[in-house]
Motif scaffolding. Structure first.
Motif, PDB file in Angstrom:
ATOM      1  N   PHE A   1      -0.454   6.801  -6.982  1.00  0.00           N
ATOM      2  CA  PHE A   1      -1.575   7.387  -8.095  1.00  0.00           C
ATOM      3  C   PHE A   1      -1.377   9.019  -6.830  1.00  0.00           C
ATOM      4  N   GLU A   2      -0.749   9.082  -5.876  1.00  0.00           N
ATOM      5  CA  GLU A   2      -0.755  10.234  -5.231  1.00  0.00           C
ATOM      6  C   GLU A   2       0.761  10.878  -4.883  1.00  0.00           C
ATOM      7  N   ASP A   3       0.994  11.105  -6.189  1.00  0.00           N
ATOM      8  CA  ASP A   3       2.155  11.112  -6.659  1.00  0.00           C
ATOM      9  C   ASP A   3       3.189  13.474  -6.684  1.00  0.00           C
ATOM     10  N   ASP A   4       1.683  13.846  -6.418  1.00  0.00           N
ATOM     11  CA  ASP A   4       1.921  15.116  -5.873  1.00  0.00           C
ATOM     12  C   ASP A   4       3.833  15.487  -5.103  1.00  0.00           C
TER      13      ASP A   4
ATOM     14  N   ASN B   1       1.111  -0.753   0.143  1.00  0.00           N
ATOM     15  CA  ASN B   1      -0.202   0.084   0.098  1.00  0.00           C
ATOM     16  C   ASN B   1       1.127   1.273  -0.191  1.00  0.00           C
ATOM     17  N   HIS B   2       2.067   1.121   0.532  1.00  0.00           N
ATOM     18  CA  HIS B   2       3.314   2.591   0.549  1.00  0.00           C
ATOM     19  C   HIS B   2       3.376   2.770  -0.953  1.00  0.00           C
TER      20      HIS B   2
ATOM     21  N   ARG C   1       6.335  14.745  -7.818  1.00  0.00           N
ATOM     22  CA  ARG C   1       6.915  15.038  -8.430  1.00  0.00           C
ATOM     23  C   ARG C   1       7.476  16.457  -8.518  1.00  0.00           C
TER      24      ARG C   1
ATOM     25  N   ALA D   1       0.132   4.147  -2.603  1.00  0.00           N
ATOM     26  CA  ALA D   1      -0.066   5.542  -2.315  1.00  0.00           C
ATOM     27  C   ALA D   1       1.010   6.879  -3.078  1.00  0.00           C
ATOM     28  N   ASP D   2       2.735   6.282  -3.559  1.00  0.00           N
ATOM     29  CA  ASP D   2       3.203   6.947  -4.410  1.00  0.00           C
ATOM     30  C   ASP D   2       2.976   7.306  -5.625  1.00  0.00           C
TER      31      ASP D   2
END
Length: 254
Positions: A208-211, A201-202, A214, A205-206
């Motif tokens: 799909f939630e990469d704001d 899951n870690h 980036r 998360a990186d």
């Protein structure tokens, strides 16, 4: 002898070496320039620099030396053998102090554990006609070399660190009691620890939630855009470079 504080600059025709010697006898100063080698001596100061380019030999009397009383320093202007040549790395003071051929880390045949020097019979048998390069080692700090215990860190030069800081390192160092485990045991325990704590899951998360990720990936540090010519070291920076210890490392090929 004392390695003096110094700085080096250049223009198209000359390399200027400023040597700060507030306690020397000016009349006893000696300067020798031989190709890439620059040597200065005035009791109690000794300085030998390995230049990144060739200078006109001092025997041709093309150099010019003055003593600036206000600074307490000798200013020696040495003529370049090739006019217009750019000598790179003159701001790397510790590198200039290294003898020729000492750019990389080399494997010494023995490890030095003391400063005592003993003569041998071979010294008396030395051929008088043999040319010897007498090079005084310019050493700023002594180094304590680790000789016992399980070692770690750069060049395996540290041991006993975690034993003294065991209570403070809880939760920071995953391996238990690293001072009493050899490298193979530490590696096996590290692999087991990584596998036991792997979390899919870690990484999802990186992905799909990469704001935040980036921002880090596209960040360009300011020093990436600075060229060597734009870097100017202050007098304090140059003095700090000279205080860095010159170390001998026992490193194998692996």
């Amino acid at each position: 002898m004392i390695t003096p504080k110094f700085k080096v600059g250049q223009d198209d025709q000359t390399v200027t070496v400023t040597i700060f010697t507030p306690f020397c006898r000016i009349s006893d100063a000696e300067i020798n320039i031989d190709g890439e080698s620059f040597t200065f001596y005035s009791t109690p100061y000794y300085l030998r620099l390995n230049m990144p380019g060739r200078l006109v030999d001092s025997e041709l009397e093309k150099h010019h030396a003055t003593y600036e009383t206000d600074m307490g320093a000798f200013v020696v202007a040495c003529q370049k053998e090739t006019v217009g040549e750019n000598f790179e790395g003159l701001d790397m003071l510790t590198k200039l102090l290294q003898p020729p051929g000492a750019d990389g880390v080399k494997q010494p045949l023995i490890e030095v554990v003391g400063d005592e020097k003993k003569g041998s019979s071979s010294d008396d048998d030395c051929d008088d006609d043999e040319e010897i390069d007498w090079f005084y080692e310019q050493k700023l700090n002594e180094e304590v070399i680790v000789t016992t215990g399980h070692k770690y860190g750069f060049a395996n030069t540290h041991t006993g660190v975690f034993t003294a800081l065991r209570s403070e390192l809880h939760g920071v160092v995953d391996i238990s009691d690293p001072d009493n485990k050899n490298p193979a045991q530490r590696r096996d325990e590290r692999h087991a620890e990584e596998l036991s704590k792997f979390d899919e899951n870690h990484y999802l998360a990186d992905l799909f939630e990469d704001d935040v990720a980036r921002q880090c990936i596209h960040f360009i540090p300011e020093f990436y855009s600075i060229t060597r010519d734009e870097v100017v070291l202050s007098e304090a920076n140059q003095e700090a470079l000279l205080q860095l210890p010159r170390k001998e490392h026992l490193i194998d090929k692996r």
